[in-house]
Scaffold this motif. Structure first.
Motif, PDB file in Angstrom:
ATOM      1  N   GLY A   8     -51.648  -6.266  24.826  1.00 48.02           N
ATOM      2  CA  GLY A   8     -51.236  -7.660  24.835  1.00 48.02           C
ATOM      3  C   GLY A   8     -49.781  -7.861  25.205  1.00 48.02           C
ATOM      4  O   GLY A   8     -49.229  -8.946  25.022  1.00 48.02           O
ATOM      5  N   PHE A   9     -49.136  -6.852  25.743  1.00 48.69           N
ATOM      6  CA  PHE A   9     -47.750  -6.963  26.179  1.00 48.69           C
ATOM      7  C   PHE A   9     -47.748  -7.664  27.523  1.00 48.69           C
ATOM      8  O   PHE A   9     -48.308  -7.174  28.493  1.00 48.69           O
ATOM      9  CB  PHE A   9     -47.126  -5.564  26.296  1.00 48.69           C
ATOM     10  CG  PHE A   9     -45.697  -5.568  26.727  1.00 48.69           C
ATOM     11  CD1 PHE A   9     -44.698  -5.916  25.838  1.00 48.69           C
ATOM     12  CD2 PHE A   9     -45.335  -5.225  28.019  1.00 48.69           C
ATOM     13  CE1 PHE A   9     -43.369  -5.923  26.225  1.00 48.69           C
ATOM     14  CE2 PHE A   9     -44.020  -5.230  28.427  1.00 48.69           C
ATOM     15  CZ  PHE A   9     -43.028  -5.581  27.520  1.00 48.69           C
ATOM     16  N   ASP A  10     -47.136  -8.841  27.580  1.00 45.40           N
ATOM     17  CA  ASP A  10     -47.210  -9.633  28.809  1.00 45.40           C
ATOM     18  C   ASP A  10     -45.883  -9.762  29.555  1.00 45.40           C
ATOM     19  O   ASP A  10     -45.777 -10.505  30.510  1.00 45.40           O
ATOM     20  CB  ASP A  10     -47.800 -11.014  28.534  1.00 45.40           C
ATOM     21  CG  ASP A  10     -47.053 -11.768  27.447  1.00 45.40           C
ATOM     22  OD1 ASP A  10     -46.037 -11.260  26.941  1.00 45.40           O
ATOM     23  OD2 ASP A  10     -47.501 -12.870  27.090  1.00 45.40           O
ATOM     24  N   SER A  11     -44.878  -9.007  29.140  1.00 45.17           N
ATOM     25  CA  SER A  11     -43.598  -9.008  29.849  1.00 45.17           C
ATOM     26  C   SER A  11     -43.580  -7.899  30.899  1.00 45.17           C
ATOM     27  O   SER A  11     -44.495  -7.088  30.972  1.00 45.17           O
ATOM     28  CB  SER A  11     -42.447  -8.794  28.870  1.00 45.17           C
ATOM     29  OG  SER A  11     -42.397  -9.854  27.942  1.00 45.17           O
ATOM     30  N   LYS A  12     -42.512  -7.862  31.662  1.00 48.13           N
ATOM     31  CA  LYS A  12     -42.352  -6.850  32.695  1.00 48.13           C
ATOM     32  C   LYS A  12     -42.027  -5.504  32.042  1.00 48.13           C
ATOM     33  O   LYS A  12     -41.281  -5.430  31.076  1.00 48.13           O
ATOM     34  CB  LYS A  12     -41.217  -7.264  33.631  1.00 48.13           C
ATOM     35  CG  LYS A  12     -40.998  -6.343  34.801  1.00 48.13           C
ATOM     36  CD  LYS A  12     -39.860  -6.872  35.677  1.00 48.13           C
ATOM     37  CE  LYS A  12     -39.620  -6.001  36.873  1.00 48.13           C
ATOM     38  NZ  LYS A  12     -39.029  -4.711  36.546  1.00 48.13           N
ATOM     39  N   VAL A  13     -42.600  -4.440  32.593  1.00 49.28           N
ATOM     40  CA  VAL A  13     -42.291  -3.080  32.143  1.00 49.28           C
ATOM     41  C   VAL A  13     -40.936  -2.684  32.729  1.00 49.28           C
ATOM     42  O   VAL A  13     -40.720  -2.784  33.939  1.00 49.28           O
ATOM     43  CB  VAL A  13     -43.387  -2.088  32.595  1.00 49.28           C
ATOM     44  CG1 VAL A  13     -42.985  -0.649  32.283  1.00 49.28           C
ATOM     45  CG2 VAL A  13     -44.719  -2.426  31.944  1.00 49.28           C
ATOM     46  N   ASP A  14     -40.010  -2.273  31.864  1.00 49.75           N
ATOM     47  CA  ASP A  14     -38.709  -1.788  32.319  1.00 49.75           C
ATOM     48  C   ASP A  14     -38.871  -0.364  32.845  1.00 49.75           C
ATOM     49  O   ASP A  14     -39.750   0.371  32.390  1.00 49.75           O
ATOM     50  CB  ASP A  14     -37.706  -1.763  31.167  1.00 49.75           C
ATOM     51  CG  ASP A  14     -37.378  -3.150  30.624  1.00 49.75           C
ATOM     52  OD1 ASP A  14     -37.621  -4.145  31.329  1.00 49.75           O
ATOM     53  OD2 ASP A  14     -36.875  -3.223  29.481  1.00 49.75           O
ATOM     54  N   THR A  15     -38.023   0.026  33.784  1.00 50.41           N
ATOM     55  CA  THR A  15     -38.023   1.413  34.243  1.00 50.41           C
ATOM     56  C   THR A  15     -36.651   2.024  33.975  1.00 50.41           C
ATOM     57  O   THR A  15     -35.639   1.317  33.958  1.00 50.41           O
ATOM     58  CB  THR A  15     -38.342   1.530  35.750  1.00 50.41           C
ATOM     59  OG1 THR A  15     -37.395   0.781  36.489  1.00 50.41           O
ATOM     60  CG2 THR A  15     -39.755   1.062  36.056  1.00 50.41           C
TER      61      THR A  15
END
Length: 177
Positions: free
Chosen positions: A71-78
């Motif tokens: 349910g994580f709806d933010s952008k994935v950081d790299t």
């Protein structure tokens, strides 16, 4: 803060050419591992407010699949601090940044050998530790303790066994009249 260290899921055989290897995507088994581990994390009521991944394709795909299922709806950081041979100091700097930001649950997705080395260094206070992390394994580390405390480490084989045994009753069936 709870840190969830995850090794990327199965992406098939390693390629000799580093440029091609960086673009190696998950295979079907790896996608299945992501779904299984996401269901396991969900069953454990894991709360994630940040997902950080190595920039390599297989780790980024793992982070996106697992994050979406949770349910994580933010952008994935790299972060390059999660590359296969990144130094522990870079990983510590990465965690410190998210801790300063007040993050409660951070999922970091990377590679071996760095993931198991980071995990060992975290829980022993910078000393070496022999901890095996199979592909798609997840470890929960509670950062409130010094040194941080390993809460659990689950790999897809263990998760699959738990799911298979959970469907079976340990008590023999009795007839009701």
């Amino acid at each position: 803060m709870n840190v969830y260290l995850m090794r990327h899921a199965n992406a098939g055989l390693r390629r000799e050419n580093p440029i091609l290897d960086a673009k190696r995507a998950l295979i079907k088994e790896g996608k299945d591992q992501c779904m299984l581990m996401a269901r396991t994390l969900s069953a454990l009521k894991v709360q994630i407010d940040t997902v950080v991944s190595s920039p390599l394709k297989r780790a980024l795909q793992t982070a996106q699949f697992v994050g979406t299922e949770l349910g994580f709806d933010s952008k994935v950081d790299t972060s390059t601090a999660l590359l296969p041979n990144s130094p522990y100091a870079a990983f510590q700097d990465l965690l410190a940044k998210y801790e300063r930001d007040g993050r409660e649950g951070v999922l970091v997705v990377g590679h071996n050998p760095s993931m198991f080395q980071f995990l060992g260094a975290m829980i022993t206070g910078n000393g070496p530790a022999a901890i095996r992390m199979r592909k798609a394994s997840v470890a929960r580390v509670d950062m409130e303790n010094h040194p941080p405390r390993l809460q659990w480490l689950i790999d897809p084989r263990t998760a699959r066994l738990i799911y298979e045994s959970a469907g079976k009753s340990s008590r023999p069936k009795t007839s009701r009249k």
